[in-house]
Write a protein that holds these residues in place. Structure first.
Motif, PDB file in Angstrom:
ATOM      1  N   GLU A  69     -33.481 -11.668  -3.901  1.00 45.54           N
ATOM      2  CA  GLU A  69     -32.313 -10.591  -3.935  1.00 45.54           C
ATOM      3  C   GLU A  69     -32.934  -9.252  -4.255  1.00 45.54           C
ATOM      4  O   GLU A  69     -32.398  -8.044  -3.763  1.00 45.54           O
ATOM      5  CB  GLU A  69     -31.041 -10.847  -4.862  1.00 45.54           C
ATOM      6  CG  GLU A  69     -30.520 -12.223  -4.166  1.00 45.54           C
ATOM      7  CD  GLU A  69     -28.852 -12.111  -4.816  1.00 45.54           C
ATOM      8  OE1 GLU A  69     -28.400 -11.102  -5.569  1.00 45.54           O
ATOM      9  OE2 GLU A  69     -28.378 -13.233  -4.644  1.00 45.54           O
ATOM     10  N   MET A 158     -21.259  -8.198   2.503  1.00 47.34           N
ATOM     11  CA  MET A 158     -21.347  -7.627   1.265  1.00 47.34           C
ATOM     12  C   MET A 158     -19.994  -7.249   0.796  1.00 47.34           C
ATOM     13  O   MET A 158     -19.764  -6.938  -0.428  1.00 47.34           O
ATOM     14  CB  MET A 158     -22.129  -6.786   1.006  1.00 47.34           C
ATOM     15  CG  MET A 158     -23.827  -7.259   1.406  1.00 47.34           C
ATOM     16  SD  MET A 158     -24.323  -8.545   0.426  1.00 47.34           S
ATOM     17  CE  MET A 158     -24.977  -7.599  -1.089  1.00 47.34           C
ATOM     18  N   ARG A 189     -26.746 -14.652   1.944  1.00 47.30           N
ATOM     19  CA  ARG A 189     -26.674 -15.392   0.593  1.00 47.30           C
ATOM     20  C   ARG A 189     -25.329 -14.888  -0.041  1.00 47.30           C
ATOM     21  O   ARG A 189     -25.062 -15.511  -1.020  1.00 47.30           O
ATOM     22  CB  ARG A 189     -27.995 -15.304  -0.212  1.00 47.30           C
ATOM     23  CG  ARG A 189     -29.392 -15.734   0.305  1.00 47.30           C
ATOM     24  CD  ARG A 189     -30.479 -15.221  -0.225  1.00 47.30           C
ATOM     25  NE  ARG A 189     -30.665 -13.846  -0.202  1.00 47.30           N
ATOM     26  CZ  ARG A 189     -31.898 -13.098   0.236  1.00 47.30           C
ATOM     27  NH1 ARG A 189     -32.943 -13.865  -0.575  1.00 47.30           N
ATOM     28  NH2 ARG A 189     -32.014 -11.946   0.254  1.00 47.30           N
ATOM     29  N   ARG A 190     -24.958 -13.923   0.510  1.00 50.57           N
ATOM     30  CA  ARG A 190     -23.833 -13.237   0.014  1.00 50.57           C
ATOM     31  C   ARG A 190     -22.636 -13.437   0.962  1.00 50.57           C
ATOM     32  O   ARG A 190     -22.708 -12.990   1.894  1.00 50.57           O
ATOM     33  CB  ARG A 190     -24.130 -12.072  -0.426  1.00 50.57           C
ATOM     34  CG  ARG A 190     -25.242 -11.688  -1.492  1.00 50.57           C
ATOM     35  CD  ARG A 190     -24.951 -12.310  -2.753  1.00 50.57           C
ATOM     36  NE  ARG A 190     -24.070 -11.345  -3.335  1.00 50.57           N
ATOM     37  CZ  ARG A 190     -24.364 -10.070  -4.037  1.00 50.57           C
ATOM     38  NH1 ARG A 190     -25.563  -9.848  -4.066  1.00 50.57           N
ATOM     39  NH2 ARG A 190     -23.460  -9.464  -4.729  1.00 50.57           N
TER      40      ARG A 190
END
Length: 352
Positions: A69, A158, A189-190
């Motif tokens: 990240e 996001m 991943r979000r």
């Protein structure tokens, strides 16, 4: 003329920049020329991050690794800095025109450029004016250059899924002005894909195709989520599907195209070297691919270079490169007459 070995010299490889193709994975800000960013930054007094200025000045892509990240945040920071240089309608027009010129130089006959208009809305008078300015620029550029161009509106995973629904409704509203699809970008991943299922249903019901990102920073599961939860017609990247034979078979059986961006994959650390990108594995499994440049501003290579990677690092023959080009054309939203013209051009490239 005989070669020194007594035989005829081998034919030189065909120029991949002359191979007709469709470009289906190009982000809006990421399509800019480095010189344009530097000129606009100077025009508006924007102080760019040193890493970005050094990269744009030297011609060497910035060192990026987005597999964690922190690395993704650094990539996003550079991207946002470049986007902050786009402040007026004439800047948008310049970006679109130059993107088209670069694509034409690389043999592209059809470009679907991806944009989240909410990112440009604060400086362009709001969400609707921003999208209209972008669509006007695309229409004018397409008419002036002869390059077929359309827009894929992409939501940001996001942000809240309600924002994506608003964007999907807006995209449908402008379908007759050049919007052809709806996507979902940013860090996989979000934000779960299923959280955006309603936005994609709105887009599909409104006649747009679905092309969410998946299978780049996360593995095969994110590709399956794109298929199961968002009914994807194409998958942005999708390259990690190569880790799952059953998933590859599913993509092949349904002829769902993966928009694979080899240079981007290496630049962001998804794979260490160009030869590690599983182009050959996907191709031989029958998974359709449309090679794309993603964000050439930060990754340093445009569309033809992706085909050159396939040739140099994966031993793709000219016949196989021609098939990759056909796959990109078939997966596009180009009208049938444009498709047929491009496909005929591919045959001419191969036989000429």
């Amino acid at each position: 003329m005989l070669s020194s070995s007594g035989g005829y010299p081998p034919n030189p490889p065909r120029d991949v920049s002359e191979l007709p193709k469709a470009h289906l994975h190009l982000h809006f800000t990421g399509s800019m020329r480095p010189t344009t960013v530097l000129e606009l930054a100077d025009k508006y007094g924007v102080r760019l991050p040193e890493a970005l200025t050094d990269a744009l000045t030297s011609g060497e892509p910035p060192r990026l690794r987005a597999t964690d990240e922190r690395g993704w945040f650094r990539f996003q920071r550079l991207y946002d800095a470049a986007r902050s240089c786009l402040r007026e309608a004439e800047d948008i027009q310049r970006l679109v025109r130059e993107a088209a010129e670069e694509d034409l130089n690389d043999g592209s006959g059809w470009l679907e450029i991806q944009v989240d208009p909410t990112s440009y809305a604060p400086r362009l008078g709001g969400l609707i004016p921003a999208l209209e300015i972008i669509l006007d620029a695309v229409e004018t550029t397409s008419r002036d250059t002869g390059l077929g161009m359309r827009v894929l509106v992409a939501a940001n995973r996001m942000k809240h899924p309600l924002d994506a629904r608003t964007l999907a409704r807006l995209a449908v509203r402008y379908r007759d002005r050049g919007v052809i699809g709806f996507g979902l970008s940013n860090d996989e991943r979000r934000g779960m894909a299923r959280d955006f299922d309603r936005a994609f249903a709105i887009a599909r019901d409104g006649g747009l195709f679905a092309a969410p990102h998946g299978g780049e920073l996360t593995g095969p599961a994110s590709v399956r989520d794109c298929l199961d939860d968002l009914n994807a017609h194409r998958v942005g990247h999708g390259v990690r599907a190569a880790e799952d034979p059953r998933l590859m078979q599913r993509l092949a059986d349904r002829q769902i195209t993966c928009e694979v961006c080899p240079a981007s994959n290496v630049a962001l650390g998804v794979y260490e070297k160009p030869e590690d990108v599983p182009l050959r594995r996907l191709f031989e499994a029958g998974v359709p691919m449309a090679l794309g440049a993603d964000d050439p501003l930060l990754f340093g290579s445009r569309l033809a270079a992706q085909y050159d990677i396939a040739r140099r690092h994966h031993a793709f023959t000219d016949a196989e490169l021609a098939e990759l080009a056909r796959q990109s054309i078939r997966a596009s939203a180009a009208p049938e007459d444009v498709r047929q013209k491009l496909l005929s051009g591919v045959d001419d490239w191969l036989t000429g």
